[in-house]
Design a protein around this motif. Structure first.
Motif, mmCIF file in Angstrom:
data_model
loop_
_atom_site.group_PDB
_atom_site.id
_atom_site.type_symbol
_atom_site.label_atom_id
_atom_site.label_comp_id
_atom_site.label_asym_id
_atom_site.label_seq_id
_atom_site.Cartn_x
_atom_site.Cartn_y
_atom_site.Cartn_z
ATOM 1 N N PHE A 250 1.971 -7.921 -18.961
ATOM 2 C CA PHE A 250 3.229 -8.400 -19.542
ATOM 3 C C PHE A 250 4.236 -8.726 -18.444
ATOM 4 N N LEU A 251 4.353 -7.820 -17.464
ATOM 5 C CA LEU A 251 5.309 -8.040 -16.381
ATOM 6 C C LEU A 251 4.903 -9.222 -15.505
ATOM 7 N N LYS A 253 3.277 -11.766 -16.557
ATOM 8 C CA LYS A 253 3.177 -12.947 -17.431
ATOM 9 C C LYS A 253 1.784 -13.563 -17.377
ATOM 10 N N ARG A 254 0.783 -12.683 -17.493
ATOM 11 C CA ARG A 254 -0.604 -13.128 -17.529
ATOM 12 C C ARG A 254 -1.297 -12.504 -18.734
ATOM 13 N N ARG A 255 -2.488 -12.981 -19.026
ATOM 14 C CA ARG A 255 -3.274 -12.462 -20.140
ATOM 15 C C ARG A 255 -3.890 -11.121 -19.753
#
Length: 261
Positions: A250-251, A253-255
């Protein structure tokens, strides 16, 4: 996978597929079929999702009265024994699984077959599918947990309609009632159900298992107890590797790449 007489089992990545395999009988289920399903579920071998499928043009036309229950003696006692030792324990085993469950339904899902299809977290139906509780037509009552499951899925009035009128519920109606997850064209059923099972198998398995337990438990408890159970589960999930991975993804910004641990 181990060989069975009435089902097929296969692993596709992290998905265990259990296929009802009596197409000549529209997959009518003798007690042995449910005993074999339970045996297949007893050792998932690391599988992170289960998919129930079928061969032929039917998911399951119900219990096999001719081939499985009527073998002499008192048929009423034989039915009670089959429910107590085969069908019901298998339905309970499905409810206790720690991994998500998908069912792929084409053609009839009747009687115990209806219960099996709806025991999945996600029931994906072909546009040929229908759901049926026809027991009233032969002077019997729904079983396999149907009288518990149906009013919780679709409400008392519609459950009474299914149980007391004994009429087919087409796939689209089942979807409109909120009884199933999705309806797809028949030729797309296998791939749609498989894709959903694969998606779930790639998810945070322990959290998904906790969600299954919370959903079932919440049907039997009060609001405060449900929230307390959520708090306990949330604490446990915060300690998992998947939770750490989810936060980092989440931090960044990836899957996230969940591993089920």
């Amino acid at each position: 996978m181990s060989a069975f007489e009435t089902i097929l089992t296969a692993r596709d990545g992290d998905v265990l597929t259990i296929t009802l395999n009596r197409p000549d009988r529209l997959n009518a289920a003798p007690p042995e079929m449910f005993t074999e399903i339970r045996a297949a579920l007893a050792d998932l071998g690391g599988a992170r999702a289960v998919l129930f499928a079928s061969t032929g043009r039917a998911f399951c036309s119900g219990a096999d009265l001719a081939g499985g229950l009527d073998r002499g003696g008192d048929p009423a006692e034989a039915t009670h024994q089959a429910l107590s030792t085969a069908y019901n324990p298998t339905m309970q085993a499905i409810a206790r699984l720690d991994v998500p469950v998908v069912s792929a339904v084409r053609g009839p899902a009747a009687g115990i077959g209806c219960s099996l299809a709806l025991a999945a977290d996600f029931c994906v139906a072909s546009d040929t599918a229908y759901f049926l509780q026809a027991f009233v037509n032969i002077g019997l009552v729904p079983d396999g947990g149907a009288s518990w499951m149906l009013p919780r899925l679709i409400g008392k009035a519609r459950a009474a309609e299914m149980m007391m009128l004994g009429e087919r519920v087409p796939a689209q109606t089942a979807l409109d009632w909120g009884m199933i997850h999705k309806v797809v064209p028949d030729q797309e059923l296998d791939e749609a159900a498989r894709a959903l099972a694969m998606r779930l198998a790639a998810g945070p398995t322990r959290a998904l298992g906790a969600m299954r337990r919370a959903l079932i438990g919440a049907l039997e408890t009060d609001y405060a107890a449900a929230m307390a159970a959520e708090a306990d589960a949330q604490r446990d999930m915060r300690r998992t590797q998947d939770s750490v991975e989810g936060g980092m993804a989440f931090l960044a910004k990836r899957r996230p790449a969940f591993t089920g641990r």
